[in-house]
Write a protein that holds these residues in place. Structure first.
Motif, PDB file in Angstrom:
ATOM      1  N   GLU A  41      27.282  19.990 -34.780  1.00 50.63           N
ATOM      2  CA  GLU A  41      26.549  19.000 -33.990  1.00 50.63           C
ATOM      3  C   GLU A  41      27.467  17.880 -33.503  1.00 50.63           C
ATOM      4  O   GLU A  41      27.348  17.415 -32.359  1.00 50.63           O
ATOM      5  N   VAL A  42      28.404  17.462 -34.349  1.00 49.25           N
ATOM      6  CA  VAL A  42      29.357  16.431 -33.932  1.00 49.25           C
ATOM      7  C   VAL A  42      30.252  16.963 -32.820  1.00 49.25           C
ATOM      8  O   VAL A  42      30.521  16.271 -31.825  1.00 49.25           O
ATOM      9  N   VAL A  89      27.104   9.110 -34.912  1.00 48.55           N
ATOM     10  CA  VAL A  89      26.374  10.367 -35.116  1.00 48.55           C
ATOM     11  C   VAL A  89      25.386  10.163 -36.254  1.00 48.55           C
ATOM     12  O   VAL A  89      25.458   9.177 -37.003  1.00 48.55           O
ATOM     13  N   LEU A  90      24.470  11.114 -36.389  1.00 46.06           N
ATOM     14  CA  LEU A  90      23.519  11.072 -37.497  1.00 46.06           C
ATOM     15  C   LEU A  90      24.233  11.348 -38.809  1.00 46.06           C
ATOM     16  O   LEU A  90      25.168  12.158 -38.875  1.00 46.06           O
ATOM     17  N   VAL A 143      22.415   6.497 -39.205  1.00 50.68           N
ATOM     18  CA  VAL A 143      23.563   6.847 -38.369  1.00 50.68           C
ATOM     19  C   VAL A 143      24.826   6.284 -38.992  1.00 50.68           C
ATOM     20  O   VAL A 143      24.797   5.292 -39.733  1.00 50.68           O
ATOM     21  N   GLN A 181      28.367  17.011 -29.578  1.00 45.56           N
ATOM     22  CA  GLN A 181      28.210  15.679 -29.013  1.00 45.56           C
ATOM     23  C   GLN A 181      29.504  15.201 -28.353  1.00 45.56           C
ATOM     24  O   GLN A 181      29.489  14.588 -27.277  1.00 45.56           O
ATOM     25  N   LYS A 183      23.256  12.960 -41.351  1.00 41.49           N
ATOM     26  CA  LYS A 183      23.039  14.310 -41.858  1.00 41.49           C
ATOM     27  C   LYS A 183      23.466  15.385 -40.853  1.00 41.49           C
ATOM     28  O   LYS A 183      23.045  16.529 -40.965  1.00 41.49           O
ATOM     29  N   SER A 184      24.302  15.030 -39.906  1.00 47.30           N
ATOM     30  CA  SER A 184      24.749  15.998 -38.907  1.00 47.30           C
ATOM     31  C   SER A 184      25.756  16.970 -39.514  1.00 47.30           C
ATOM     32  O   SER A 184      26.434  16.670 -40.516  1.00 47.30           O
ATOM     33  N   THR A 185      25.885  18.096 -38.873  1.00 54.59           N
ATOM     34  CA  THR A 185      26.908  19.074 -39.232  1.00 54.59           C
ATOM     35  C   THR A 185      28.114  18.908 -38.314  1.00 54.59           C
ATOM     36  O   THR A 185      28.056  18.202 -37.303  1.00 54.59           O
TER      37      THR A 185
END
Length: 613
Positions: free
Chosen positions: A346-347, A338-339, A310, A350, A341-343
């Motif tokens: 996805e952010v 956030v992770l 993260v 969230q 490897k998120s895109t």
């Protein structure tokens, strides 16, 4: 004799026709060909309590149960003997020192199998690296036979197999103890290996079996309850950045997977990493990937059975002109976890979830230093650690924000008023204290001046009295003896006002002769000496006037003793000489003053009355 009995009972002519070489009926055993004696054996019938397998043995009468267990191990080639438990048919447990005395015994056994040999899985684990190899062998095999199976599995020749060693851990220099070749495998499932390099690899069947058992272990009720508690205490993804989350998660997972890994030969400190390396050949198989997703579903926070990395991303809203100047929403945090490897999508999702807004009402921009350009949802977060967020406020949120601002302004105004009142009160209190202290100082100064005036008046009054007494003594007619006696009787007592002054320690007077007018009446305290020194050395105007008027007043008095001769003058109060803590008058007992040379060496003789002192 014996020959007659054999002939008489045997099948010879004229005998009974008995076959003396046959075993007689009953409990007999053949000691030698044709010779039988009473049997000393116990026939034992052992039945397995679960599988009901039967084993029949004979043992010497009087043998213990411990000897019977060793006989069972050698007969079925399974063990060790410590695993065997025996009991009577009635269920009474037999101890190792119990002796078998009956001719027949029926016992029940648990601990080992009594049937034919069966195939079991044997894991060969390298004693140093922890790598393991799995093989199949009979449970009745010896260590020599197990070694042959290992060489066949690793495809090693006899020369290479000569260096292979099988053993167990021991407290020696090598931390390894070799097995004897004739020793049975027994209940062992894992054997340590030295002398050969092992490479861990799993077949598809082994991998899927291991994954199914892990998924079952992670799906246990106790494990899921612990996971619920952990996620409540440290909710992801913010909780993943907390080191405490990783510690608690690792401890929980190790407790659940340890029995499964030990069963498949992946025990030890590096067993988990050897298990992961064993999936190198079958990890891409669809069935393995499907079971890995099932494990992630049970663990809830893992990706590929591992905790994801993260990162923390800072959010910019309305603080830069490049971001549109939108007002900052109070419900949006300054940073978000956030992770890695998120895109961008996805952010954004969230952030919208945190704001309670629809996804279309939230837009992400590049940071101010990156130009503030809009970002596409398909882009990866990559190394971006600062993003701009544009999220419009709803009318209700705007009203709430304005209300909060007014409330905050009102609170600040009240706080300022309270602070001003506090400062005014503090200033007033300080002024009152200053005035009170000033008044106290004035009172103290007035009291001090009053004491000084009183002391000065007392000193002047005493000085006048002493001068008056001197003048009277100098001008009184009579003989020297009567004058001395009268002087002793008329010696004035110190007044009450001068008691305090005369009780103070006096300073040492110089040895030079002084006139009575120049000698001080009383010794002043050390603290008042500076204040009274000047009046003591220089007579005041009033004293000079009084001294000048004395002769005139004397001439005006009636002359009653003019026919008497004048008496020599003498000092009324002779000077004092201090010797340590005592005082000594430099005068005789009648008050006649002594000269300086007379005082220096005793005994002293008065020139006036010729009396020694």
């Amino acid at each position: 004799g014996l020959a007659f009995l054999k002939k008489f009972l045997g099948k010879e002519r004229g005998g009974f026709g008995w076959d003396l070489s046959a075993k007689p009926p009953g409990d007999w055993e053949e000691q030698s060909p044709g010779v039988f004696v009473r049997s000393n054996k116990v026939r034992v019938c052992i039945t397995h309590a679960i599988s009901e397998e039967v084993l029949k043995l004979e043992i010497e009468r009087g043998s213990t149960v411990s000897m019977l267990k060793k006989l069972i191990v050698s007969e079925v080639k399974r063990g060790p003997a410590s695993l065997i438990e025996l009991a009577t048919a009635d269920g009474v447990d037999l101890t190792d020192n119990h002796r078998l005395a009956s001719l027949t015994e029926s016992l029940v056994l648990v601990g080992i199998a009594l049937g034919p040999p069966r195939d079991v899985d044997v894991y060969f684990i390298h004693a140093n690296s922890g790598a393991r190899v799995r093989a199949i062998a009979l449970d009745t095999s010896t260590i020599a036979e197990i070694k042959e199976i290992l060489l066949e599995t690793l495809r090693l020749d006899k020369d290479q197999g000569g260096r292979v060693r099988l053993g167990r851990r021991a407290n020696n220099l090598e931390n390894f103890e070799d097995f004897e070749p004739s020793e049975l495998l027994g209940a062992r499932e894992q054997l340590l290996v030295l002398g050969v390099e092992l490479t861990t690899s799993l077949s598809l069947a082994e991998a899927t079996e291991l994954q199914k058992e892990l998924a079952e272990a992670y799906g246990a009720k106790w494990f899921q309850e612990k996971m619920d508690q952990l996620l409540r205490d440290l909710p992801p993804p913010e909780g993943l950045a907390n080191p405490l989350f990783k510690d608690r998660f690792d401890s929980l997972v190790k407790k659940a997977r340890q029995p499964v890994l030990s069963k498949h030969g992946f025990d030890g400190p590096n067993g988990f990493y050897h298990m992961l390396s064993a999936f190198s050949q079958v990890g891409a198989h669809p069935e393995v990937a499907c079971l890995a997703a099932e494990i992630d579903k049970q663990l809830r926070v893992t990706v590929g059975c591992m905790l994801p990395q993260v990162v923390t991303v800072e959010l910019e809203i309305g603080r830069r002109s490049a971001l549109g100047g939108a007002p900052r929403r109070p419900d949006l945090p300054e940073r978000i976890v956030v992770l890695a490897k998120s895109t961008i999508g996805e952010v954004r999702q969230q952030i919208a979830k945190k704001l309670g807004e629809e996804l279309d009402n939230v837009q992400l921009l590049a940071g101010f230093l990156d130009g503030g350009a809009p970002l596409d949802d398909s882009e990866a977060l990559s190394a971006r650690r600062r993003l701009g967020v544009v999220a419009e406020e709803s009318p209700a949120q705007r009203e709430e924000r304005e209300r909060q601002e007014k409330l905050r302004e009102e609170q600040e105004k009240q706080a300022r008023l309270r602070e001003e009142q506090r400062r005014e009160e503090e200033q007033r209190r300080r002024e009152e204290q200053r005035l009170l202290l000033e008044q106290q100082r004035q009172q103290q100064e007035e009291q001090r001046l009053a004491r000084l005036r009183q002391q000065e008046e007392t000193r002047k009054r005493l000085e006048e009295e002493r001068n008056e007494q001197r003048w009277q003594q100098q001008n009184q007619p009579g003989s020297d003896e009567s004058a001395g006696a009268a002087d002793d009787k008329q010696q004035p007592e110190p007044s009450r006002d001068s008691d305090h002054a005369t009780q103070q320690p006096t300073t040492q007077q110089p040895s030079t002769q002084q006139t009575p007018a120049q000698q001080p009446a009383i010794q002043q305290p050390a603290t008042q000496q500076s204040a009274t020194q000047q009046p003591a050395q220089q007579p005041t105007v009033q004293q000079q006037t009084t001294q000048q008027q004395r002769p005139e007043q004397k001439s005006q008095q009636p002359s009653l003793t003019q026919h008497r001769p004048a008496r020599p003058s003498r000092p009324v109060s002779p000077p004092r000489v201090r010797f340590g803590a005592l005082e000594r008058l430099d005068a005789c007992s009648r008050g006649h003053a002594l000269e300086e040379q007379q005082v220096s060496t005793p005994p002293w003789t008065c020139n006036s009355c010729k009396q020694s002192s």
